[in-house]
Design an enzyme around this catalytic site. Structure first.
Site, PDB file in Angstrom:
ATOM      1  N   CYS A 170      17.825  83.216  66.489  1.00 54.67           N
ATOM      2  CA  CYS A 170      17.759  83.889  67.787  1.00 54.67           C
ATOM      3  C   CYS A 170      19.040  83.566  68.541  1.00 54.67           C
ATOM      4  O   CYS A 170      19.886  82.821  68.053  1.00 54.67           O
ATOM      5  CB  CYS A 170      16.519  83.463  68.567  1.00 54.67           C
ATOM      6  SG  CYS A 170      16.534  81.762  69.164  1.00 54.67           S
ATOM      7  N   GLY A 171      19.172  84.106  69.701  1.00 53.01           N
ATOM      8  CA  GLY A 171      20.399  83.935  70.473  1.00 53.01           C
ATOM      9  C   GLY A 171      20.793  82.492  70.697  1.00 53.01           C
ATOM     10  O   GLY A 171      21.945  82.113  70.498  1.00 53.01           O
TER      11      GLY A 171
END
Length: 92
Positions: free
Chosen positions: A8-9
């Site tokens: 994820c980010g």
């Protein structure tokens, strides 16, 4: 053994949630010999080549293209168990 990386980010909450959902989906697909790790998309760029499947949000997969010899799965909805299971079944 199937090796899966979820990204994820930031590598915090979302990748951990995806990791747990992927583990459940793999068990539901009859897989028993697997490992799932999670990290940020930045870390995934360097780690992806060591995994059979890399899973991230659809808007992050372009950052991972060409980084793995395995499959890259982009998720539209990170919380959708059915989408995760369906997309995993297509590459197993």
């Amino acid at each position: 053994m199937v090796k899966v990386l979820t990204a994820c980010g930031n590598g915090m909450g979302s990748s951990m949630v995806i990791k747990m959902k992927v583990e459940n989906a793999l068990r539901g697909l009859g897989q028993s010999d697997f490992t799932v790790n999670s990290c940020s998309v930045g870390e995934a760029k360097g780690l992806a080549s060591g995994y059979d499947i890399v899973i991230a949000s659809i808007h992050l997969v372009n950052e991972l293209e060409g980084r793995t010899n395995g499959h890259i799965i982009g998720l539209d909805n990170l919380m959708d168990d059915a989408e995760i299971k369906e997309k995993l079944s297509q590459v197993l």
